[in-house]
Structures are given as C-alpha cells and as structure tokens.
Write a protein that holds these residues in place. Structure first.
Motif, PDB file in Angstrom:
ATOM      1  N   PRO A  32      10.622 -35.683  -7.848  1.00 35.74           N
ATOM      2  CA  PRO A  32      10.222 -36.786  -7.373  1.00 35.74           C
ATOM      3  C   PRO A  32      11.365 -37.914  -6.881  1.00 35.74           C
ATOM      4  O   PRO A  32      11.252 -38.432  -5.724  1.00 35.74           O
ATOM      5  N   ASP A  33      12.275 -37.756  -7.435  1.00 31.41           N
ATOM      6  CA  ASP A  33      13.405 -38.640  -6.945  1.00 31.41           C
ATOM      7  C   ASP A  33      14.127 -38.004  -5.725  1.00 31.41           C
ATOM      8  O   ASP A  33      14.489 -38.783  -4.774  1.00 31.41           O
ATOM      9  N   LYS A  35      12.755 -36.221  -3.701  1.00 33.06           N
ATOM     10  CA  LYS A  35      11.909 -36.395  -2.397  1.00 33.06           C
ATOM     11  C   LYS A  35      11.855 -37.923  -1.969  1.00 33.06           C
ATOM     12  O   LYS A  35      11.759 -38.209  -0.779  1.00 33.06           O
ATOM     13  N   GLU A  36      11.791 -39.029  -2.895  1.00 32.95           N
ATOM     14  CA  GLU A  36      11.891 -40.310  -2.536  1.00 32.95           C
ATOM     15  C   GLU A  36      13.159 -40.630  -1.672  1.00 32.95           C
ATOM     16  O   GLU A  36      13.314 -41.250  -0.779  1.00 32.95           O
ATOM     17  N   GLU A  37      14.285 -40.015  -2.260  1.00 33.55           N
ATOM     18  CA  GLU A  37      15.617 -40.386  -1.578  1.00 33.55           C
ATOM     19  C   GLU A  37      15.622 -39.649  -0.104  1.00 33.55           C
ATOM     20  O   GLU A  37      16.077 -40.389   0.745  1.00 33.55           O
ATOM     21  N   PHE A  39      13.098 -39.323   1.924  1.00 31.72           N
ATOM     22  CA  PHE A  39      12.028 -40.219   2.675  1.00 31.72           C
ATOM     23  C   PHE A  39      12.997 -41.793   2.985  1.00 31.72           C
ATOM     24  O   PHE A  39      12.920 -42.199   4.200  1.00 31.72           O
ATOM     25  N   GLU A  40      13.806 -42.052   2.027  1.00 28.72           N
ATOM     26  CA  GLU A  40      14.512 -43.216   2.383  1.00 28.72           C
ATOM     27  C   GLU A  40      15.647 -43.009   3.314  1.00 28.72           C
ATOM     28  O   GLU A  40      15.931 -43.819   4.172  1.00 28.72           O
ATOM     29  N   THR A 101       4.487 -31.627  -4.635  1.00 22.66           N
ATOM     30  CA  THR A 101       4.024 -32.645  -5.411  1.00 22.66           C
ATOM     31  C   THR A 101       2.545 -32.508  -5.875  1.00 22.66           C
ATOM     32  O   THR A 101       2.512 -32.866  -7.236  1.00 22.66           O
TER      33      THR A 101
END
Length: 107
Positions: A32-33, A35-37, A39-40, A101
């Motif tokens: 999850p981290d 993936k978030e990074e 997209f950031e 996910t």
C-alpha cells in the motif's frame, strides 16, 4: 484478466505456515505504501522517481505470480529511465496495482 496468486510464496515456504504468513504480511505491509508513493510521484511527473517506484513494485508482481505484468513493468521502468512515457504500459501497470489491492483484501 489479472489474477494474483500465492503459488510462488507456497514454493518458498515449503509447507512452513509461519514463513508463508511472514511473506504475505510483508507484501500487505509494503504494497500500500509503495502504491501510494507511485501515485504521488505521478503528480510530479518526475520520470526517474516514477521508474524507481515501478522498480520496487514490480517484484511484488512476480511474487504474486503475475509474470506477464512483471515483464511489462520491466519495460515500463526502462522506458521511464530513458525519459519515455508509454501510456499503454502505464495503464497495464495501474490495472495490476488495482488487482493486487483487491486480492490482498482476500488473503
């Protein structure tokens, strides 16, 4: 259709449930981290940073039995490092992220 699986994790664990659970937990914790990074980094359009994120995430594809997605991610990473953008590969990559996910919620 993208279908993650635990076949490779089962091979690594060789029947040891504690190893199996540890490997699954590492993926559940890290993915999850990462993936978030990813997209950031897309927001900044820094292709080198995006490539680094793809590099880290692509190994999860392989571990979850997604060889075709892994191979596509290798190409995507290389193209990003060469300052090229490939919308089709990026879309495939993001579809794989969504499939993972969803899958992680079931294991």
């Amino acid at each position: 259709m993208i279908q993650p699986n635990l076949n490779y994790i089962e091979q690594l664990a060789r029947g040891d449930d504690s190893i199996r659970q540890t490997l699954i937990q590492v993926i559940k914790d890290e993915f999850p981290d990462e993936k978030e990074e990813y997209f950031e980094c897309l927001k900044t359009n820094n292709l080198e940073n995006i490539a680094s994120n793809v590099h880290r995430i692509k190994h999860k594809f392989s571990i979850l039995g997604l060889e075709k997605s892994y191979n596509s991610a290798v190409i995507l990473e290389e193209e990003l490092r060469n300052n090229q953008s490939n919308q089709g590969l990026q879309e495939e990559f993001e579809n794989t992220l969504a499939a993972i996910t969803k899958y992680l919620k079931t294991i």
